[in-house]
Structure formats: structure tokens, C-alpha cells
Write an enzyme that holds these catalytic residues in place. Structure first.
Site, mmCIF file in Angstrom:
data_model
loop_
_atom_site.group_PDB
_atom_site.id
_atom_site.type_symbol
_atom_site.label_atom_id
_atom_site.label_comp_id
_atom_site.label_asym_id
_atom_site.label_seq_id
_atom_site.Cartn_x
_atom_site.Cartn_y
_atom_site.Cartn_z
ATOM 1 N N GLU A 169 0.817 -1.218 0.000
ATOM 2 C CA GLU A 169 0.000 0.000 0.000
ATOM 3 C C GLU A 169 0.856 1.276 0.000
ATOM 4 O O GLU A 169 0.567 2.215 0.743
ATOM 5 C CB GLU A 169 -0.952 0.000 1.207
ATOM 6 C CG GLU A 169 -1.977 -1.118 1.148
ATOM 7 C CD GLU A 169 -2.925 -1.124 2.339
ATOM 8 O OE1 GLU A 169 -4.133 -1.296 2.131
ATOM 9 O OE2 GLU A 169 -2.451 -0.943 3.486
ATOM 10 N N GLU A 194 -6.730 -7.527 -1.470
ATOM 11 C CA GLU A 194 -7.381 -7.551 -0.162
ATOM 12 C C GLU A 194 -8.857 -7.237 -0.336
ATOM 13 O O GLU A 194 -9.233 -6.079 -0.548
ATOM 14 C CB GLU A 194 -6.741 -6.535 0.794
ATOM 15 C CG GLU A 194 -5.291 -6.842 1.125
ATOM 16 C CD GLU A 194 -4.696 -5.847 2.105
ATOM 17 O OE1 GLU A 194 -5.470 -5.023 2.667
ATOM 18 O OE2 GLU A 194 -3.474 -5.856 2.309
#
Length: 591
Positions: free
Chosen positions: A155, A229
Site C-alpha cells: 500500500e 485484499e
């Protein structure tokens, strides 16, 4: 089409510390965990696995891949039960894990710039990767192992402090003989900044934005679409609600993603537990520490039980894969061992002189820069600052307390200081008195641009009547296993008084007559502290909730006597309750 479903093996993207109970349980529990994943078979079943740097290199230059941290054995077990692996080695993993998995000793450098090409950071990463890759390179698919892909950091688009950083991490992996598919992982807003050429960009979300996969296509033409995710639930913070995500809404979003041709990795499949002091925190408008439980309202509960989400997902996946019939459920037995009386007690003030040698310093020193732990500072736990003051007046923290300080005059508790409360009145008194600040590190921020400001303890001067206090005695109370072992051998413990107050340690015995089973400890009547069972740190409790029970895995119990030690900061109870049912607090739907 047949979707491919990734299954994170444990808490917060499978950080090994949350799997301590699962991994150390031996084959029975490991097979149970992997079997739960195995029931979701489609075209290919994948285990997504984070690697927390701060556990593997607690002391700089000394690496640990033994016992609960045996990454190679974990990956081999995944292979044995037919799982492929997406490895997510970091160095940063987020994961609602302390400092996103980065070791606290990095913060000893006052100029440190985490997750950038700052020399002090890249040198540490290079040393870590040199050692880590020795554990995993031979387990890549092309070498006959289960690893089919490796993530380039995590991320980064939500951080994006250095345009050269992602290329540095990519090259660091390639130089160390990583040959499998490289991937990145970001939410929609971070995709552009987190992308690096030569790696497959993937996206994270909970709700299926109609345009999100199309936007992913604009990043990379004619490439597979993957949801790295898919958030099946959410985590909780102390003082807030227990967050849950509706199972039917989750199913609707997953079906949409599959019909759009995307592969899906369930985050989380099994949530797990932030054992010890490994929880992270968020700090945007206010500081919020993550609770001990990382149940996450995931497909499997914190203790590995099935949920309605599990059965709904299994039904969907079996229909897509045209599987013959449902597999039989696996029953996870829990035990209720009843009430446990805390029979012995010792005050922190009484035990302190024999337990810890204080450091002397004119100025307060933050936790990470204490000259302890072979020069690596103190990573977790508590730190006590003592100084002598004349008279009373106004104590002012200047927001230098990280994260919460109980304040004492000699042994009298007079209040606390934290992020919100910066001032405290000190009552007048004759002569000189000891001012004591017992400071708790409640967890370092794991997400956002505040990572470089996560030093704990007193991070600067505190003032009495506008005069900076000086000449401190500083006690490192890390509460590691060696600390608890030393506590056992201290001066004799006393019987628990009628109205026992902390800070103090309390000791009792849990009796197990037969083969141990998982249980939950309920601390009704206790205020705030930490629980240790047979030397294992179960984590924090706090009466503000939402969490009302602590998960105690069977692997940390033994037949016969089991020692329970509680460090209570303030107001203690007399008993704790062993129950077969968890209580995670008042639920609130997210999304």
C-alpha cells in the site's frame, strides 16, 4: 469463469505474531487452520503471507527464524496441504501491527525517514532482505516450492513519500534471486502512486465500486485483475464499538468481483490475535490504539471457529467449481474452566528495586533510545520516570507523553496524562517528594504519514510551574518473558488485600484436569493491564472495551497447574473467569 481465491492464513494479512498460538499448537491445530482454507478450493487456493520484520530482527543484526517464527516450516506446511503462497515480505506490512512491522530500533536515528531511500533505512532493509531471502528463495515455484508471487512492499500509494522507493524495493528483491511474479497492492486512491513498472498492480476494497476494476485496467493493459485484499470485516480500537460487516453484503460484493473476472484474496480469512504488545494504532485527528483481538469479523473467528460467512462462501465457491458435495465441518472445542482466584499480590513499588536497575539521566529519554537491549532500546511495554520535586503546582506535559502516563506522588495516584490531557494539578506538600510517571506504549501507528513520529515514553521535557524537570531515574519495564521470570523469583508475594490497587502484579492458578482446550479469560471488575499465562503474554485488557475477553489458546496451557500473572495498572478485581464464549463488545456495522 472460475475465480481464484487467496486465503490469508492468520491475522492482518497473516502476520506471524498473530499466528503464535496457531503455529505453536503442533500439527493438530495447523491442520485445522489449513483445512479451513482448503474447503474454499476453486481453480487454485493461495495463502497470502505477511512477514513482520520487527519479530525476525528484534535486535539489529540478530535474526530469529525459530519456533513460532519458523517461516520456512510454515511455508512447507502450506505446501503439504496443497496451498500456493503469495509472499508479502514488506519491509512494511501495515497489518494493524506495531509500526507496520518495522522494528522500533530504526527510530533511534533522529533523522530517520521510514519507507524512503534514506540511507539509514535502505541499509537496514538490505541487511534484513539479505537474511530473509535465504529462508524463501529456494521455496519459489521455479525452484520447486509453493511461492508463486511476491509483493513489492505494501500500500505504498497511501504513503508515497519518495518516488524512487518502490523501484528500490523491486530491485532489492530481484538482486536477491526473486524470480516469481511481482505484485503491488493499493486501494483505489493509492493505485497510481503505488504502482511500479514490472509488477502486477492489484486493488484493495470492501465495497465493489462499479468503476474500480476498470480503473485498474487503465493502469496496466491486458493484465489479470486481482483484488489483493477483499476486506471481509474490520478491526476495532479501544473505546469504540466492535465492527462487523454484513455477510450478505460481503457475498454480493464478492460475486460482483468474480463476475467481473477478478481473482480475490480474502482479507481476512482468519483474523487472529494481537498477542503481547504487537497491536498497532491509527493517528489522524486522534490517537486510536487497536485492541488485542484481531477477530476482524473474519470468515473464521479469532479462535478458528466457522462463521456464517464461511458457509455462505463455501456454498458459492462449490457452485462455481461444480464441486460434488459439502465437506464435513470440523468442530473446535472450547472449555470453560470457571472462576480463577487471584491469591497473591505484589506492588510494583515493592518489587521495583529488586527487579530493574534504573538508568540515571538529566533529561527524559524516549523508550527507543534507552541504553538497553544490547543498544537497541526498549521496543514495547511500560517505562517509569522518577524525579524529585519541591512543593506542588501545575504539571504540563507539552504533549510529550506517548502514549499514556499514570502520575504518582510517591505511591499516591493523582491522575494521568495523554494525547488529550496535558495538564495536571500537583497538590502542595512539605519537603521533597518523588514524582513518578508510569508511561505505557499503547502501540505505534501502523498506517498513514505519521510513521516517523512514533517514539514512545517521554519524547521531550515535562514542566512543573513552567520549569522543565530534570534528574530522572528511568526504569525499563518491557515485560518480556525474562522480566516475568525475574518477577517469579522476587521477594515473597503477599495475600491479595481486600481493596488492592495497582500498579501491581497479581498471581493465581488455572487448573486443567484433562487435555487442554481453548478458552477465553473474562476480566470483569479489573481496570486496565496485561495478562500472562505460563509466561506467555496474552495482551492488553481495558474496561473501556469493546473487548471483554482475551483468547487463551490450548497450546499455552498444560494439564495441572497453569500460572496466571496479571499486571493491573489501577483498580484490581479478585477473580477472573474462564469461559467458552468470547465477548468482543457491542457490534456496529461498517460499510
Amino acid at each position: 469463469m472460475v475465480a481464484r481465491v487467496g486465503v490469508p492464513g492468520n491475522g492482518a494479512g497473516a502476520a506471524p505474531g498473530r499466528l503464535q498460538s496457531m503455529w505453536s499448537c503442533g500439527g493438530r491445530r495447523r491442520r485445522r487452520l489449513f483445512a479451513g482454507a482448503f474447503l474454499l478450493v476453486l481453480a487454485i487456493v493461495v495463502l497470502s503471507r505477511y512477514v513482520p520484520w520487527n519479530l525476525h530482527e528484534e535486535v539489529r543484526g540478530k535474526f530469529d527464524f525459530r519456533g513460532n517464527l519458523d517461516l520456512r516450516a510454515f511455508l512447507r506446511t502450506a505446501e503439504e496441504v496443497g496451498l500456493w503462497v503469495i509472499l508479502r515480505p514488506g519491509p512494511y506490512i501495515c497489518s494493524e501491527w506495531d509500526l507496520g512491522g518495522l522494528p522500533s530500533w530504526l527510530l533511534q536515528d533522529p533523522e530517520m525517514q521510514l519507507r524512503t531511500t534514506y540511507k539509514g533505512f535502505t541499509e537496514a532493509v538490505d541487511d534484513y532482505f539479505d537474511r530473509l531471502m535465504r529462508e524463501v528463495v529456494h521455496l519459489q515455484y521455479k525452484n520447486g516450492g509453493p511461492i508463486i508471487a511476491i509483493q513489492v512492499e505494501n500500500e505504498y500509494g497511501s504513503y508515497a513519500e519518495d518516488p524512487d522507493y518502490m523501484m528500490y524495493i523491486k530491485q532489492a528483491l530481484l538482486k536477491r534471486k526473486i524470480v516469481e511474479l511481482l505484485m503491488t497492492s493499493d486501494n483505489k486512491d493509492g493505485l497510481a502512486a503505488g504502482f511500479v513498472s514490472g509488477a502486477l498492480a492489484t486493488v484493495n476494497f470492501q465495497k465493489m465500486d462499479p468503476g474500480i476494476l476498470s480503473y485498474l485496467d487503465t493502469m496496466q493493459d491486458n493484465m489479470p485483475k486481482m483484488v489483493m485484499e477483499y476486506w471481509t470485516g474490520w478491526f476495532d480500537s479501544w473505546g469504540g464499538p466492535h465492527n462487523v460487516f454484513d455477510a450478505d453484503e460481503m457475498m454480493a460484493n464478492i460475486e460482483k468481483a468474480i463476475k467481473a473476472g477478478a481473482s480475490i484474496n480474502l482479507y481476512m480469512f482468519h483474523g487472529g490475535t494481537n498477542f503481547g504488545f504487537m497491536n498497532g494504532a491509527l493517528h489522524f485527528d486522534e490517537y486510536k490504539a487497536t485492541i488485542t483481538s484481531y477477530d476482524y469479523d473474519a470468515v473464521l473467528t479469532e479462535s478458528g471457529d466457522y462463521t456464517s460467512k464461511f458457509f455462505k462462501l463455501r456454498e458459492l465457491f462449490m457452485s462455481l467449481a461444480d464441486m460434488p458435495r459439502p465437506l464435513p465441518p470440523i468442530i473446535l472445542n472450547k472449555a470453560s474452566y470457571g472462576a480463577i482466584l487471584m491469591q497473591q499480590y505484589i506492588s510494583l513499588w515493592e518489587v521495583l528495586p529488586s527487579l530493574v536497575e534504573p538508568l540515571k539521566s538529566e533529561h527524559p529519554i524516549n523508550m527507543e533510545n534507552l541504553p538497553v537491549n544490547n543498544g537497541n532500546g526498549q521496543a514495547f511495554g511500560y517505562i517509569l520516570y522518577e524525579t524529585v520535586i519541591p512543593g506542588g503546582g501545575e504539571l504540563q506535559s507539552h504533549d510529550h507523553v506517548r502514549d499514556r502516563a499514570q502520575v504518582f506522588l510517591n505511591t499516591l495516584h493523582i491522575g494521568y496524562l495523554d494525547y488529550v490531557k496535558h495538564q495536571l494539578s500537583i497538590p502542595d506538600g512539605q519537603g521533597y517528594r518523588q514524582l513518578r510517571l508510569l508511561v505505557e506504549n499503547r502501540g505505534r501507528v501502523n498506517y498513514g504519514r505519521n510513521l516517523n513520529n512514533q517514539r514512545k515514553g517521554l519524547i521531550g521535557d515535562i514542566y512543573l510551574n513552567k520549569t522543565a524537570l530534570r534528574n530522572f531515574k528511568i526504569y525499563s519495564l518491557d515485560m518480556k518473558p525474562s522480566f516475568i521470570e525475574s518477577l517469579r523469583g522476587t521477594t515473597p508475594w503477599s495475600a491479595v488485600p481486600d481493596s488492592a490497587m495497582g500498579p501491581a502484579f497479581f498471581r493465581g492458578t488455572l487448573q486443567v484436569q484433562h487435555m487442554p482446550q481453548d478458552t477465553f479469560l473474562k476480566l470483569e471488575g479489573w481496570s486496565k493491564g496485561v495478562v500472562f499465562v505460563n509466561g506467555q503474554n496474552l495482551g492488553r485488557y481495558w474496561k473501556i472495551g469493546p473487548q471483554g475477553t482475551l483468547y487463551l489458546p490450548a497450546t499455552w496451557l498444560q494439564q495441572g497447574h497453569n500460572e496466571i500473572i496479571i499486571f493491573e495498572e489501577r483498580a484490581a478485581g479478585r477473580i477472573i473467569q474462564s469461559t467458552d464464549l468470547p465477548f468482543l463488545g457491542r457490534s456496529q456495522y461498517v460499510g
